[in-house]
Design an enzyme around this catalytic site. Structure first.
Site, PDB file in Angstrom:
ATOM      1  CG  HIS A   9      -0.172  -0.007   2.521  1.00 53.44           C
ATOM      2  ND1 HIS A   9       0.401   1.119   3.058  1.00 53.44           N
ATOM      3  CD2 HIS A   9       0.122  -1.024   3.361  1.00 53.44           C
ATOM      4  CE1 HIS A   9       1.006   0.807   4.178  1.00 53.44           C
ATOM      5  NE2 HIS A   9       0.862  -0.494   4.394  1.00 53.44           N
ATOM      6  CD  GLU A  83       0.684  -5.242   8.472  1.00 56.71           C
ATOM      7  OE1 GLU A  83       1.294  -6.287   8.168  1.00 56.71           O
ATOM      8  OE2 GLU A  83       1.146  -4.100   8.294  1.00 56.71           O
TER       9      GLU A  83
END
Length: 188
Positions: A9, A83
């Protein structure tokens, strides 16, 4: 052959503050991250991408959106590429964690040290590799973009290289970077 574009990201304020966002909700791309996501969409236009997947976190979905839009695709959220579950370390500053013996142990032995209230590196690697194998089976010969996070991407690279998880701290996975994993010879 499945070609996976493993994308981290873009920038956000938590990264700028050297703070672990983990799975903390509400962490969005900042202005730099938005620019990075737009630039990624242009950079990746040389590929005909067949599917775009994102972790559930806002920062990954916001990074994936312009990539998908440029390819005329929707973003599919895939929890398996989320994550690392950081448990008690979520939202903590790196400077604060530097004094924590458990943090030091984790960074020396990612494969054998459980994050307090979170995951162990092998669990992250298992869910990531399992997800890639399923996507490979589902998509076959395709180019698939996966927008995820640095540590999960590191576990995939370590697996592909036959390296121990403990070596993943040596890999630099920059914001808005692309790591390519080719499944051509994965199961041969």
């Amino acid at each position: 052959m499945t070609l996976f574009l493993m994308i981290r990201h873009g920038a956000n304020d938590m990264v700028d503050r050297n703070t672990l966002a983990g799975r903390l909700p509400g962490v969005h791309l900042n202005d730099v991250g938005i620019q990075q996501a737009e630039a990624l969409a242009g950079h990746l236009s040389r590929y005909t991408i067949d599917a775009v997947y994102s972790s559930p976190m806002e920062r990954t979905r916001e990074t994936a959106a312009p990539i998908a839009a440029a390819q005329g695709l929707d973003v599919s959220v895939l929890p398996a590429i989320n994550e690392v579950a950081l448990g008690e370390w979520t939202g903590r500053a790196l400077a604060e964690l530097a004094e924590d013996p458990q943090w030091r142990a984790f960074n020396q032995s990612r494969s054998g040290t459980r994050i307090p209230g979170g995951e162990i590196g092998l669990e992250v690697q298992l869910r990531m590799i399992t997800a890639l194998e399923k996507l490979h089976a589902d998509h076959g010969k395709a180019v698939v973009a996966l927008v995820s996070h640095a540590d999960p991407i590191r576990t995939v690279i370590a697996h592909c290289l036959g390296m121990p998880l403990d070596a993943t701290v040596r890999f630099q996975i920059d914001l808005a970077s692309v790591s390519i994993v080719d499944f051509t010879y994965w199961n041969t």
